[in-house]
Motif scaffolding. Sequence first.
Motif, PDB file in Angstrom:
ATOM      1  N   ILE A  51       0.852  -1.190   0.000  1.00  3.89           N
ATOM      2  CA  ILE A  51       0.000   0.000   0.000  1.00  3.89           C
ATOM      3  C   ILE A  51       0.890   1.243   0.000  1.00  3.89           C
ATOM      4  O   ILE A  51       1.559   1.524   0.996  1.00  3.89           O
ATOM      5  CB  ILE A  51      -0.950   0.027   1.231  1.00  3.89           C
ATOM      6  N   PRO A  52       0.926   1.979  -1.131  1.00  6.92           N
ATOM      7  CA  PRO A  52       1.672   3.240  -1.111  1.00  6.92           C
ATOM      8  C   PRO A  52       0.937   4.231  -0.198  1.00  6.92           C
ATOM      9  O   PRO A  52      -0.297   4.303  -0.218  1.00  6.92           O
ATOM     10  CB  PRO A  52       1.620   3.719  -2.563  1.00  6.92           C
ATOM     11  N   TYR A  53       1.702   4.960   0.597  1.00  9.21           N
ATOM     12  CA  TYR A  53       1.106   5.834   1.610  1.00  9.21           C
ATOM     13  C   TYR A  53       1.745   7.213   1.502  1.00  9.21           C
ATOM     14  O   TYR A  53       2.970   7.339   1.510  1.00  9.21           O
ATOM     15  CB  TYR A  53       1.372   5.217   2.984  1.00  9.21           C
ATOM     16  N   GLY A  56      -1.785   9.962   4.349  1.00 16.30           N
ATOM     17  CA  GLY A  56      -2.852   9.238   5.047  1.00 16.30           C
ATOM     18  C   GLY A  56      -4.113  10.063   5.223  1.00 16.30           C
ATOM     19  O   GLY A  56      -4.911   9.813   6.116  1.00 16.30           O
ATOM     20  N   THR A  57      -4.350  11.048   4.332  1.00 10.99           N
ATOM     21  CA  THR A  57      -5.545  11.894   4.485  1.00 10.99           C
ATOM     22  C   THR A  57      -6.708  11.429   3.616  1.00 10.99           C
ATOM     23  O   THR A  57      -7.710  12.131   3.497  1.00 10.99           O
ATOM     24  CB  THR A  57      -5.240  13.368   4.152  1.00 10.99           C
ATOM     25  N   SER A  58      -6.576  10.266   3.000  1.00 14.25           N
ATOM     26  CA  SER A  58      -7.671   9.749   2.173  1.00 14.25           C
ATOM     27  C   SER A  58      -8.987   9.748   2.953  1.00 14.25           C
ATOM     28  O   SER A  58      -9.018   9.381   4.126  1.00 14.25           O
ATOM     29  CB  SER A  58      -7.358   8.311   1.757  1.00 14.25           C
ATOM     30  N   GLN A 120      -7.774  21.329   1.378  1.00 14.29           N
ATOM     31  CA  GLN A 120      -7.964  21.651   2.794  1.00 14.29           C
ATOM     32  C   GLN A 120      -7.084  20.756   3.680  1.00 14.29           C
ATOM     33  O   GLN A 120      -6.794  21.082   4.819  1.00 14.29           O
ATOM     34  CB  GLN A 120      -9.431  21.509   3.171  1.00 14.29           C
ATOM     35  N   SER A 121      -6.630  19.627   3.120  1.00 16.50           N
ATOM     36  CA  SER A 121      -5.741  18.714   3.853  1.00 16.50           C
ATOM     37  C   SER A 121      -4.276  19.090   3.671  1.00 16.50           C
ATOM     38  O   SER A 121      -3.387  18.281   3.969  1.00 16.50           O
ATOM     39  CB  SER A 121      -5.956  17.301   3.322  1.00 16.50           C
ATOM     40  N   PHE A 122      -4.017  20.290   3.159  1.00 14.45           N
ATOM     41  CA  PHE A 122      -2.684  20.786   2.805  1.00 14.45           C
ATOM     42  C   PHE A 122      -1.599  20.435   3.827  1.00 14.45           C
ATOM     43  O   PHE A 122      -0.481  20.078   3.471  1.00 14.45           O
ATOM     44  CB  PHE A 122      -2.788  22.311   2.654  1.00 14.45           C
TER      45      PHE A 122
HETATM   46  C1  LIG Z   1      -9.730  17.374   6.316  1.00 14.28           C
HETATM   47  C2  LIG Z   1      -9.526  16.935   4.900  1.00 14.28           C
HETATM   48  C3  LIG Z   1      -9.691  17.854   3.876  1.00 14.28           C
HETATM   49  C4  LIG Z   1      -9.503  17.459   2.554  1.00 14.28           C
HETATM   50  N1  LIG Z   1      -9.614  18.392   1.562  1.00 14.28           N
HETATM   51  C5  LIG Z   1      -9.340  18.054   0.284  1.00 14.28           C
HETATM   52  C6  LIG Z   1      -9.368  19.040  -0.745  1.00 14.28           C
HETATM   53  O1  LIG Z   1      -9.607  20.220  -0.501  1.00 14.28           O
HETATM   54  N2  LIG Z   1      -9.098  18.630  -2.005  1.00 14.28           N
HETATM   55  C7  LIG Z   1      -8.775  17.345  -2.295  1.00 14.28           C
HETATM   56  O2  LIG Z   1      -8.494  17.048  -3.443  1.00 14.28           O
HETATM   57  N3  LIG Z   1      -8.772  16.393  -1.350  1.00 14.28           N
HETATM   58  C8  LIG Z   1      -9.021  16.711  -0.068  1.00 14.28           C
HETATM   59  N4  LIG Z   1      -8.992  15.750   0.912  1.00 14.28           N
HETATM   60  C9  LIG Z   1      -8.732  14.355   0.549  1.00 14.28           C
HETATM   61  C10 LIG Z   1      -7.230  13.962   0.576  1.00 14.28           C
HETATM   62  O3  LIG Z   1      -6.464  14.917   1.264  1.00 14.28           O
HETATM   63  C11 LIG Z   1      -6.715  13.801  -0.838  1.00 14.28           C
HETATM   64  O4  LIG Z   1      -7.295  12.658  -1.412  1.00 14.28           O
HETATM   65  C12 LIG Z   1      -5.189  13.714  -0.961  1.00 14.28           C
HETATM   66  O5  LIG Z   1      -4.854  13.818  -2.305  1.00 14.28           O
HETATM   67  C13 LIG Z   1      -4.590  12.458  -0.369  1.00 14.28           C
HETATM   68  O6  LIG Z   1      -3.195  12.660  -0.274  1.00 14.28           O
HETATM   69  P1  LIG Z   1      -2.299  11.834   0.750  1.00 14.28           P
HETATM   70  O7  LIG Z   1      -0.877  12.189   0.507  1.00 14.28           O
HETATM   71  O8  LIG Z   1      -2.778  12.014   2.127  1.00 14.28           O
HETATM   72  O9  LIG Z   1      -2.543  10.362   0.232  1.00 14.28           O
HETATM   73  P2  LIG Z   1      -2.941   9.042   1.044  1.00 14.28           P
HETATM   74  O10 LIG Z   1      -4.209   9.254   1.753  1.00 14.28           O
HETATM   75  O11 LIG Z   1      -1.781   8.577   1.840  1.00 14.28           O
HETATM   76  O12 LIG Z   1      -3.174   8.046  -0.169  1.00 14.28           O
HETATM   77  C14 LIG Z   1      -4.198   8.259  -1.100  1.00 14.28           C
HETATM   78  C15 LIG Z   1      -4.000   7.340  -2.300  1.00 14.28           C
HETATM   79  O13 LIG Z   1      -2.849   7.739  -3.011  1.00 14.28           O
HETATM   80  C16 LIG Z   1      -1.929   6.656  -3.140  1.00 14.28           C
HETATM   81  N5  LIG Z   1      -0.579   7.205  -3.055  1.00 14.28           N
HETATM   82  C17 LIG Z   1      -0.078   8.030  -2.102  1.00 14.28           C
HETATM   83  N6  LIG Z   1       1.197   8.325  -2.384  1.00 14.28           N
HETATM   84  C18 LIG Z   1       1.517   7.672  -3.513  1.00 14.28           C
HETATM   85  C19 LIG Z   1       2.692   7.567  -4.302  1.00 14.28           C
HETATM   86  N7  LIG Z   1       3.830   8.212  -3.994  1.00 14.28           N
HETATM   87  N8  LIG Z   1       2.646   6.791  -5.411  1.00 14.28           N
HETATM   88  C20 LIG Z   1       1.520   6.137  -5.764  1.00 14.28           C
HETATM   89  N9  LIG Z   1       0.379   6.202  -5.062  1.00 14.28           N
HETATM   90  C21 LIG Z   1       0.387   6.956  -3.953  1.00 14.28           C
HETATM   91  C22 LIG Z   1      -2.281   5.714  -2.006  1.00 14.28           C
HETATM   92  O14 LIG Z   1      -1.908   4.382  -2.268  1.00 14.28           O
HETATM   93  C23 LIG Z   1      -3.776   5.881  -1.931  1.00 14.28           C
HETATM   94  O15 LIG Z   1      -4.411   5.072  -2.874  1.00 14.28           O
HETATM   95  C24 LIG Z   1      -9.172  16.111   2.254  1.00 14.28           C
HETATM   96  C25 LIG Z   1      -9.001  15.202   3.286  1.00 14.28           C
HETATM   97  C26 LIG Z   1      -9.166  15.599   4.604  1.00 14.28           C
HETATM   98  C27 LIG Z   1      -8.966  14.623   5.706  1.00 14.28           C
END
Ligand SMILES: Cc1cc2nc3c(=O)[nH]c(=O)nc-3n(C[C@H](O)[C@H](O)[C@H](O)COP(=O)(O)OP(=O)(O)OC[C@H]3O[C@@H](n4cnc5c(N)ncnc54)[C@H](O)[C@@H]3O)c2cc1C
Length: 476
Positions: A51-53, A56-58, A120-122
Amino acid sequence: MRHARGQSLPDWLALRTGNLGVFPDGVAYPTSTGDVRDLLTYAKEAEAFIIPYGGGTSVVGHITPEERGNPVLTIDMGRMNRLLSLDKESQIATFGAGAAGPDIEAQLRAQGYTLGHFPQSFEFSTLGGWVATRSSGQQSLRYGRIEHLFAGGQLEAPAGTLEIPPFPASAAGPDMREMVLGSEGRLGILTDVKLRVTPLPEWERFHVVFFPDWQTAVAAVRSAAQARIPLSMLRLGSSVETETQLTFAGHERLIALFERLLSWRGIRVEKCMLMFGVTGTRVQCRTALKQALQICKRNKGVHTGTYMGRKWAQSRFLAPYLRNSLWEKGYAVDTLETATNWQSVDQMVNAIESALSGVLESEGERIHVFTHLSHLYPQGSSIYTSYIFRVGKTYEETLARWQRLKMAASKVIVANGGTISHQHGIGVDHAPYLVTEKGPLGIATIETLCRQFDPNGMMNPGKLLRSFPLPGNKIQ
Ligand SMILES: Cc1cc2nc3c(=O)[nH]c(=O)nc-3n(C[C@H](O)[C@H](O)[C@H](O)COP(=O)(O)OP(=O)(O)OC[C@H]3O[C@@H](n4cnc5c(N)ncnc54)[C@H](O)[C@@H]3O)c2cc1C
């Protein structure tokens, strides 16, 4: 434990109550592309799922391991977070894919640039996650969604390495960038990402305008989007959202006085709040502001200046923390989103809100539902709905309430021709609805793509596609 769940409401309930289910068997922290390749080889030998991570804001279950019989290795990209190069002439920056929002902006701002991608998860989400889920930032109107910012990069897949060169544009057949965008960890691991960056703007302000009702407000924002005024953001709240936001802002007396002043200008109970951003050179901002205010005025909007916009900008990433305070009061909050053409925006908002409002009626529960439009296009708009409901007596009861609410809204979204996700992606929660959008041939094509990059089906099983590998299948 921190890698077992993301930030969806079920994840959050699980974390709050300790009902975590399946854990990863290991978490790896690569620091180089070589490490990632070694981990892919190791996982294949150990017959482990990967699982690529990112951060973790998914919010749709992207990173939660499933019980499939094999070990699960989560690969946390957080240590690959550096600015690797910046080509100022072409305005292309290369970053490690694990860079989170603040890592990116701090390293770019030090050199006078910005990416301008502010979901918003910036604070926590990362580049790899943004690309893999097709993320959209608050100022996408100016900077574009991640698919406009993502110029290329490198993906390490079980079947090999994919390098995507950063052309300004190309007519050379299907675009490999598009295949990686939204791949949700199913194809491989992005190790570095090339981004289109912009010099820091000279000027930026967020203005607020109140409209007497939803219809006039929607007409105004549609005109602004279709006139292609170079604004950086448009965010329009429904009357219920406006009222909710003003209430959450506190300062009861001040707000009451403010509402009295607005009512003298004809803005009363049905009022809807629009916030728009002007970003760029001072001259560009002045022209855009003038054009936007003309449209607002034509639609009976009352401009209240930049004070509320300034407050919003100061706390733009904090609203989600309200979830904790609401929980203490016995309430759960969740959001969902879609996008549709202007012709259907109104109907979609009504359909989603009434579906959610009615779901728990039989239990005598009322749901507080409100909506805003925050990513606007000449063709249509995203629709973002929040809903607050009472927590049940047990974890199971609360989860069951959420499941009913989520299912009712998702069914209405696809039945009314909206996309099942404008920005959060598919993960597990939206997977049952994907076939309506892509069709059987589309799903089969995505499946074939996954098989090509990942012949043994070891990458993030069960996400995006429920069908491949089959549930319970062991890695071949
Ligand atoms: C409070 C809150 C507000 C949010 N607001 C927004 C918003 O305004 N706009 C928006 O678009 N989303 C928003 N989101 C959703 C979330 O932040 C997005 O989906 C974000 O893009 C996930 O990024 P992450 O790095 O946390 O990925 P993760 O949650 O860690 O992973 C998401 C997916 O990406 C894959 N992944 C991660 N890194 C890699 C990599 N290097 N290579 C391949 N695959 C990878 C994972 O396997 C997984 O399938 C919000 C979430 C929260 C909790």
